[in-house]
Design a protein around this motif. Structure first.
Motif, PDB file in Angstrom:
ATOM      1  N   PHE A 116     -21.445  28.495 -75.897  1.00 19.38           N
ATOM      2  CA  PHE A 116     -22.002  29.378 -74.872  1.00 19.38           C
ATOM      3  C   PHE A 116     -21.592  30.825 -75.101  1.00 19.38           C
ATOM      4  O   PHE A 116     -22.372  31.746 -74.898  1.00 19.38           O
ATOM      5  N   PHE A 117     -20.356  31.043 -75.512  1.00 19.04           N
ATOM      6  CA  PHE A 117     -19.912  32.420 -75.782  1.00 19.04           C
ATOM      7  C   PHE A 117     -20.739  33.031 -76.912  1.00 19.04           C
ATOM      8  O   PHE A 117     -21.162  34.172 -76.839  1.00 19.04           O
ATOM      9  N   TYR A 153     -24.401  33.561 -75.704  1.00 24.74           N
ATOM     10  CA  TYR A 153     -24.520  34.712 -74.826  1.00 24.74           C
ATOM     11  C   TYR A 153     -24.711  35.991 -75.637  1.00 24.74           C
ATOM     12  O   TYR A 153     -25.573  36.811 -75.354  1.00 24.74           O
ATOM     13  N   GLN A 195     -27.975  38.237 -75.568  1.00 20.93           N
ATOM     14  CA  GLN A 195     -27.782  39.617 -75.105  1.00 20.93           C
ATOM     15  C   GLN A 195     -28.404  40.601 -76.098  1.00 20.93           C
ATOM     16  O   GLN A 195     -29.044  41.574 -75.703  1.00 20.93           O
ATOM     17  N   VAL A 253     -18.950  30.630 -67.901  1.00 18.12           N
ATOM     18  CA  VAL A 253     -19.686  31.220 -69.021  1.00 18.12           C
ATOM     19  C   VAL A 253     -21.086  30.606 -69.129  1.00 18.12           C
ATOM     20  O   VAL A 253     -22.036  31.264 -69.563  1.00 18.12           O
ATOM     21  N   GLN A 254     -21.221  29.355 -68.680  1.00 20.52           N
ATOM     22  CA  GLN A 254     -22.558  28.749 -68.686  1.00 20.52           C
ATOM     23  C   GLN A 254     -23.490  29.496 -67.742  1.00 20.52           C
ATOM     24  O   GLN A 254     -24.666  29.705 -68.044  1.00 20.52           O
ATOM     25  N   LEU A 279     -23.180  32.668 -66.902  1.00 22.66           N
ATOM     26  CA  LEU A 279     -23.507  33.945 -67.557  1.00 22.66           C
ATOM     27  C   LEU A 279     -24.618  33.740 -68.579  1.00 22.66           C
ATOM     28  O   LEU A 279     -25.546  34.550 -68.689  1.00 22.66           O
ATOM     29  N   PHE A 280     -24.496  32.647 -69.311  1.00 20.44           N
ATOM     30  CA  PHE A 280     -25.491  32.369 -70.344  1.00 20.44           C
ATOM     31  C   PHE A 280     -26.873  32.154 -69.717  1.00 20.44           C
ATOM     32  O   PHE A 280     -27.880  32.667 -70.213  1.00 20.44           O
ATOM     33  N   MET A 327     -28.362  35.433 -68.695  1.00 18.09           N
ATOM     34  CA  MET A 327     -28.860  36.159 -69.852  1.00 18.09           C
ATOM     35  C   MET A 327     -30.160  35.539 -70.372  1.00 18.09           C
ATOM     36  O   MET A 327     -31.074  36.252 -70.773  1.00 18.09           O
ATOM     37  N   TYR A 359     -18.081  38.723 -68.703  1.00 15.65           N
ATOM     38  CA  TYR A 359     -17.961  38.050 -69.996  1.00 15.65           C
ATOM     39  C   TYR A 359     -16.649  38.418 -70.673  1.00 15.65           C
ATOM     40  O   TYR A 359     -15.943  37.571 -71.195  1.00 15.65           O
TER      41      TYR A 359
END
Lengths: 317, 291
Positions: free
Chosen positions: A35-36, A39, A43, A161-162, A164-165, A168, A233
């Motif tokens: 996921f990081f 992202y 992005q 983070v999921q 955030l993903f 995005m 993030y």
């Protein structure tokens, strides 16, 4: 007109299916690194496409990507300090609106002149916005600001983070659909007329200044939106990292490498360059990976001016 | 605001000297952007390359930084000619200067900066010379040699180039390239060759500009970016293609910046040039002495 709306709807649906597939594939892997990494790549698709709406479609080069990106990021920091309970999607909207306004203002002051003056003004804009943020203590000033990332994602569960993903990915679907809709509308033809011969377009009755301002505002707004989730993030944001030149180089290099004439170009560029950078960062060093985008960009603008997509389209001119 | 008269006077004088230095940094862009219509936004990166050349000459061979820059001059000239050749073949001949040509220079700037980081790291580097740290005192006025020497070098460069452009055949041909390439062709001069020489000269000035930059302040690879806004603000404010306008603009910006950092603090100084640039573009895009 109706058919173009239907085609856009189908396009959005297809993108949404792809986005869902990517997300659930990520969940199936069950590794937060996926996921990081995802992202970052998504992005860059958003940033590259946002840049391309102005740069690729109208031919006006914006070098101040970091300014718009950081305005989005720092508006989130400011909102976080004022009302931490605000949901992130709202923060994204506010960040986008702030960056869009800055885009409109800069465009209004410089777009009546030759294109290079706009480019130079955006280069200087990046330095000035950085100066302002560095002197603004409320958002941390030169020391930087910490943003606490919640442990769990709201609504959907799983790691933050999921979430955030997903944000995005949604942004990415919106920006790609917008870019494609522009390409196929009279707006897009107006942009192309400006890019090919601005004087002729003006003479033919194309409202060039108005169109350029629309492009600058949209482009700036999307860049701001791409930057807005950044504080969550990275969890620590200071001016040096928020205004890192890498963002600008990547956002410009990716569309140029992929191809500037269609929405697909920035996607191809972002996936390819973003992926390559990650491989190099893991295998060689983090210093070498930042060089890649710059070197590839120079090679492509010299040797393959229409990018990878252009190579596959053959010799059509 | 309680600022003493002496402080103000000293700020104005050091602003004047700083402005002289800005003229040396901007003169390369005044040639490439003002006369050749090549928007070399990588110029500040070449200036930093000049700073590091002076640093190498100074710390490894014990040379005076300015002497080191003079030795580096021919190499920078050749480098400039090579860059122009690539630019001409890839962009100017294809009539594709705006989007890709600009991106090309942006890429060069980034590669130079990252290259310098990889070689020298992000530490601040400085040079040693006898005159750094000393000051000329005249009553209440204090003129540091650290600023005075660059001012003199800069003025010599500007005047020398101005004479070269006005008095020699080659110099006049360079000025002619800016005005009418076809007419130049009819005079049996090759505009591409003239432009290559002129661009070489513009990059050669970066060697001198870089050397005096590292005399004035310690440098690290990313400070070049601060100079982009400054350099172009000066060239636009001065009116493209006019050296005297450029010197006036450089000195004005130097004084305004020094006053800003005296009155509001040094962290605000970089914003000045952008303000000047925006106001000029909005109000009088042809500059002070522009046609």
């Amino acid at each position: 007109m109706a058919s173009s709306v239907a085609s856009s709807a189908k396009f959005v649906l297809a993108l949404a299916v792809v986005a869902c597939a990517i997300f659930f594939a990520g969940r199936a892997i069950g590794n937060s690194y996926a996921f990081f990494l995802g992202y970052v790549v998504v992005q860059y698709i958003v940033l590259g496409t946002a840049w391309n709406i102005l740069g690729g479609y109208t031919g006006y080069v914006n070098f101040g990507v970091t300014a718009f990106f950081a305005i989005g990021a720092y508006s989130t920091v400011a909102l976080y300090k004022l009302m931490p309970a605000l949901p992130l999607p709202l923060m994204v909207l506010v960040g986008g609106a702030a960056a869009a306004l800055v885009g409109l203002g800069t465009g209004y002051l410089t777009l009546r002149l030759r294109g290079v003056f706009f480019s130079i003004a955006t280069l200087a804009l990046a330095v000035v916005v950085q100066t302002l943020i560095t002197n603004w203590d409320f958002v941390g000033g030169a020391r930087g600001a910490y943003v606490l990332r919640p442990k769990m994602a709201p609504l959907m569960g799983g790691e933050y983070v999921q979430y955030l993903f997903v944000i995005m990915l949604v942004l990415c679907v919106i920006v790609l659909a917008t870019a494609r809709a522009i390409e196929r509308s009279s707006l897009g033809f107006g942009f192309a007329a400006i890019r090919d011969d601005e004087a002729a377009a003006e003479a033919a009755g194309v409202p060039t200044l108005k169109l350029k301002l629309i492009a600058t505002t949209l482009s700036g707004g999307f860049m701001g939106m791409a930057g807005a989730p950044l504080p969550y993030y990275v969890t620590y944001l200071d001016p040096t990292s928020g205004f890192n030149l890498n963002y600008a180089v990547n956002a410009i290099a990716m569309p140029l490498i992929g191809g500037t004439s269609s929405w697909l170009g920035p996607v191809v560029g972002a996936v390819l360059v973003g992926g390559l950078q990650e491989v190099l960062r893991v295998t060689i060093s983090s210093a070498a990976n930042v060089l890649v985008a710059g070197v590839l960009m120079v090679v492509f603008v010299i040797a393959a001016p229409r990018g990878i997509v252009g190579l596959f389209q053959g010799k059509r001119k | 605001m309680d600022v003493s008269y002496d402080l103000l006077l000293n700020a104005i004088l050091s602003g004047l000297l700083l402005g002289g230095f800005y003229a040396a940094v901007s003169i390369g862009v005044a040639i490439s952007f003002g006369m050749l219509d090549i928007v070399n936004i990588a110029h500040p990166a070449f200036i930093l390359l000049g700073s590091y050349a002076a640093f190498i000459g100074n710390s490894y061979f014990g040379l005076d930084p300015i002497l080191a820059a003079v030795i580096a001059l021919p190499f920078f000239y050749l480098l400039g000619m090579a860059v122009y050749q690539v630019y001409y073949v890839a962009f100017e001949r294809r009539d594709d200067q705006s989007l890709r040509g600009l991106s090309f220079f942006f890429g060069l700037m980034f590669i130079t900066e990252v290259g310098l980081v990889l070689i020298f790291g992000v530490d601040y580097r400085l040079v040693q010379a006898r005159y750094i740290g000393e000051s000329l005192r005249l009553g209440p006025i204090e003129l540091p040699f650290r600023l005075l020497v660059p001012f003199i070098v800069s003025m010599v460069t500007v005047v020398g180039l101005q004479l070269f452009l006005a008095k020699t055949f080659l110099g006049r041909a360079i000025q002619a390239v800016a005005q009418d390439q076809l007419a130049l062709r009819l005079m049996a001069a090759n505009p591409v060759r003239i432009k290559r020489i002129a661009f070489g000269l513009s990059i050669a000035t970066a060697a001198l500009g870089g050397a005096i930059l590292i005399i004035i302040q310690p440098v690290e690879p990313s400070i070049g970016r601060e100079y982009i806004g400054r350099v172009f603000a000066i060239c636009v404010l001065g009116g493209l293609g006019s050296f005297s306008g450029m010197v006036i603009a450089a000195v004005t910006l130097g004084i305004v910046e020094t006053l800003t950092s005296t009155l509001f603090g040094p962290s605000w100084a970089p914003a000045v040039s952008f303000g000047v640039l925006l106001i000029t573009l909005a109000v009088r895009p042809s500059g002070i002495l522009g046609r």
